[in-house]
Design an enzyme around this catalytic site. Structure first.
Site, PDB file in Angstrom:
ATOM      1  N   PRO A  95      70.737  51.654  30.781  1.00  0.00           N
ATOM      2  CA  PRO A  95      70.730  51.136  32.248  1.00  0.00           C
ATOM      3  C   PRO A  95      69.802  50.034  32.342  1.00  0.00           C
ATOM      4  O   PRO A  95      68.720  49.891  31.477  1.00  0.00           O
ATOM      5  CB  PRO A  95      70.247  52.419  32.974  1.00  0.00           C
ATOM      6  CG  PRO A  95      70.490  53.531  32.145  1.00  0.00           C
ATOM      7  CD  PRO A  95      70.415  52.998  30.790  1.00  0.00           C
ATOM      8  N   CYS A  96      70.003  48.986  33.246  1.00  0.00           N
ATOM      9  CA  CYS A  96      68.900  48.183  33.546  1.00  0.00           C
ATOM     10  C   CYS A  96      67.852  48.881  34.635  1.00  0.00           C
ATOM     11  O   CYS A  96      68.371  48.967  35.859  1.00  0.00           O
ATOM     12  CB  CYS A  96      69.685  47.014  34.473  1.00  0.00           C
ATOM     13  SG  CYS A  96      68.415  45.462  34.728  1.00  0.00           S
ATOM     14  N   GLN A  97      66.555  48.860  34.240  1.00  0.00           N
ATOM     15  CA  GLN A  97      65.873  49.472  34.950  1.00  0.00           C
ATOM     16  C   GLN A  97      64.378  48.531  35.041  1.00  0.00           C
ATOM     17  O   GLN A  97      64.548  47.560  34.774  1.00  0.00           O
ATOM     18  CB  GLN A  97      65.634  50.988  34.548  1.00  0.00           C
ATOM     19  CG  GLN A  97      66.593  52.018  34.588  1.00  0.00           C
ATOM     20  CD  GLN A  97      66.373  52.894  33.811  1.00  0.00           C
ATOM     21  OE1 GLN A  97      65.998  52.966  32.531  1.00  0.00           O
ATOM     22  NE2 GLN A  97      66.509  54.102  34.230  1.00  0.00           N
ATOM     23  N   TYR A  99      61.192  47.758  33.838  1.00  0.00           N
ATOM     24  CA  TYR A  99      60.556  48.244  32.318  1.00  0.00           C
ATOM     25  C   TYR A  99      59.128  47.748  32.405  1.00  0.00           C
ATOM     26  O   TYR A  99      58.473  47.624  31.303  1.00  0.00           O
ATOM     27  CB  TYR A  99      61.178  47.266  31.367  1.00  0.00           C
ATOM     28  CG  TYR A  99      62.649  47.668  31.267  1.00  0.00           C
ATOM     29  CD1 TYR A  99      63.279  48.843  31.103  1.00  0.00           C
ATOM     30  CD2 TYR A  99      63.544  46.520  31.263  1.00  0.00           C
ATOM     31  CE1 TYR A  99      64.672  48.966  31.337  1.00  0.00           C
ATOM     32  CE2 TYR A  99      65.067  46.593  31.212  1.00  0.00           C
ATOM     33  CZ  TYR A  99      65.339  47.815  31.258  1.00  0.00           C
ATOM     34  OH  TYR A  99      66.876  48.392  31.079  1.00  0.00           O
ATOM     35  N   ASN A 138      74.252  45.821  28.285  1.00  0.00           N
ATOM     36  CA  ASN A 138      73.387  45.781  29.439  1.00  0.00           C
ATOM     37  C   ASN A 138      74.137  44.804  30.467  1.00  0.00           C
ATOM     38  O   ASN A 138      74.759  44.022  30.065  1.00  0.00           O
ATOM     39  CB  ASN A 138      71.923  45.588  29.075  1.00  0.00           C
ATOM     40  CG  ASN A 138      71.279  46.176  30.302  1.00  0.00           C
ATOM     41  OD1 ASN A 138      71.337  46.222  31.492  1.00  0.00           O
ATOM     42  ND2 ASN A 138      70.318  47.184  30.024  1.00  0.00           N
TER      43      ASN A 138
END
Length: 461
Positions: A95-97, A99, A138
């Site tokens: 997932p794109c979160q 960071y 992603n």
């Protein structure tokens, strides 16, 4: 080198299907060229049945860890990465979160990323198992997130690879631009350890030497980006002057990078020894184009997929806009696909009391058969602007996509998600879950197109 794979955030097995060129369900009974030694799939939102994991197990079976335990359906945060079987290729769609980290130390003990952010589990797996090669997927916005500090998150990922002794290539790929059946843009990351034969070969072919100055490396990076790199060979692009390549150097400390780093990453690039080379590239493809019409079913479709006539239009079918600044439409009109997908103007009031006019443009109400499908989301099938509705080939009535059509849009075999193995028994997956699985998946065809290049690299190690 043995073609052994660990598949993280496995979903229903898109990477595995692509690597092994699985085109129909019977292909799972054949010997797989790429041997998946362990996988992980856990969905925190599924409280009772882990549908994706159980679909994966139904198609492929499970894998035990080095202690003989089945941890494939555990929260990856809780898995001891040292217990995972050794593997030479780590793959996953994470997932794109957010960071960001809270420490300036560039070691695993100093990284204090937000709890549950799954990038750190990939990093921990790399540190524990030291896979020579990595292939990740992603969303395309990964390169630009967060909005408040463009490029920071991707910079953190690149710095982690640098600190673990890897070089990285990336490319944003739209599947439709290489002839496939969906307009879906995703960021792919290919990383390789700097002590591999492949790293030495790339350095030699591209005349790369870390002692050279940054400007001298621009030409070397150009050869990787446009000609000799993993993505250049898998997905050809138009060759440009290497002078168009932008260069930046990552800060030494990840904490410093998290606080201050910002950079506009382009859709293609390479990172070696902490230096980033990136350029905007365009596809070079003139082959066949698979369209939505090519994959739509042409037989009898169950009635549940057809849209009732009263939910299609609230006025003339030729109208594709509404202006509610002149008066509100009825609740019934607003529940039609015509209204939902049409252009709009409507008054709104912000939380601070400010009044404004919200507007949006129209999109095609009925998806055309002569184009690839639009990007499929997890909300597919719901009453949403992004949901596909099509004209049934047999009856000419308007309907939603079937599960088989959604699977084909992502390049999976027909009925791949029809059944799951739950507590040893085969159970049909609910329709809403099948839609969610496909909205969450990758385009399998892209992995299949990368596989020959991966295979060549592994055979040379």
């Amino acid at each position: 080198m043995k073609k052994t794979v660990c598949e993280l955030f496995a979903g229903v097995g898109g990477f595995r299907c692509g690597l092994n060129n699985i085109r129909n369900i019977d292909d799972t009974k054949k010997d797989e060229k790429w041997d998946t030694v362990w996988f992980s799939q856990w969905e925190p939102a599924d409280k009772k049945t882990q549908w994706a994991h159980d679909c994966y197990v139904n198609r492929f079976g499970t894998n035990l860890d080095l202690k003989g335990n089945d941890t494939t359906n555990n929260d990856i945060n809780t898995v001891d990465k040292n217990d995972v079987p050794d593997h030479n290729l780590l793959v996953g769609g994470f997932p794109c979160q957010d960071y960001s980290v809270a420490s300036s130390l560039a070691t695993s003990k100093g990284l204090e990323g937000k709890k549950g952010v799954l990038w750190w589990d990939i990093r921990d797996m790399l540190e524990a198992k030291k896979a020579p090669f990595v292939l990740l997927e992603n969303v395309d916005r990964l390169l630009k997130s967060p909005a408040s500090q463009r490029g920071r998150d991707f910079g953190i990922i690149l710095a982690c690879f640098r600190d673990l002794g890897y070089s990285v290539e990336w490319r944003v790929i739209n599947a439709a631009e290489y002839g496939y059946q969906q307009r879906r843009r995703r960021t792919f990351i290919f990383a390789y350890r700097d002590d591999t034969k492949y790293a030495n070969r790339i350095n030699s072919e591209c005349n790369y030497n870390k002692s050279f100055g940054l400007e001298l490396h621009r030409a070397s990076a150009g050869k990787i980006i446009y000609e000799n790199g993993f993505f250049a060979k898998s997905f050809p692009i138009n060759v440009e002057d290497s002078k168009k390549i932008k260069i930046t150097e990552l800060p030494d400390g990840i904490g410093e990078l998290s606080e201050k780093f910002s950079f506009l990453f382009e859709n293609t690039g390479v990172m070696k020894d902490g230096v980033v080379y990136t350029a905007k590239t365009t596809p070079s493809y003139d082959g066949k184009q698979i369209t939505l019409g090519d994959i739509i079913e042409d037989g009898d479709i169950p009635e549940q997929f057809f849209v009732p006539e009263e939910r299609l239009y609230y006025t003339s079918p030729h109208v594709n806009h509404s202006d509610e600044t002149l008066g509100r439409l009825s609740p019934e009109a607003r529940k039609t696909w015509q209204y939902l997908k049409g252009a709009k103007k409507l008054p709104r009031k912000a939380s601070n009391g400010h009044e404004y006019i919200f507007s949006e443009g129209p999109i095609s109400m009925i998806d055309e058969y002569d184009k690839p499908a639009r990007t499929m989301l997890t909300s597919e099938g719901g009453f949403s602007r992004t949901t596909h509705i099509v004209r049934d080939k047999k009856t000419q009535r308007i309907r939603l996509l079937t599960p088989i059509e959604m699977e084909r849009i992502q390049g999976f075999p027909s009925d791949w998600t029809k059944e799951c193995l739950v507590n040893g028994e085969k159970v049909e997956m609910p329709l809403n879950k099948r839609r969610f699985m496909m909205g969450n998946a990758l385009v399998v065809n892209l992995i299949s197109q990368m596989e020959p290049q991966l295979s060549e690299i592994f055979d040379a190690e």
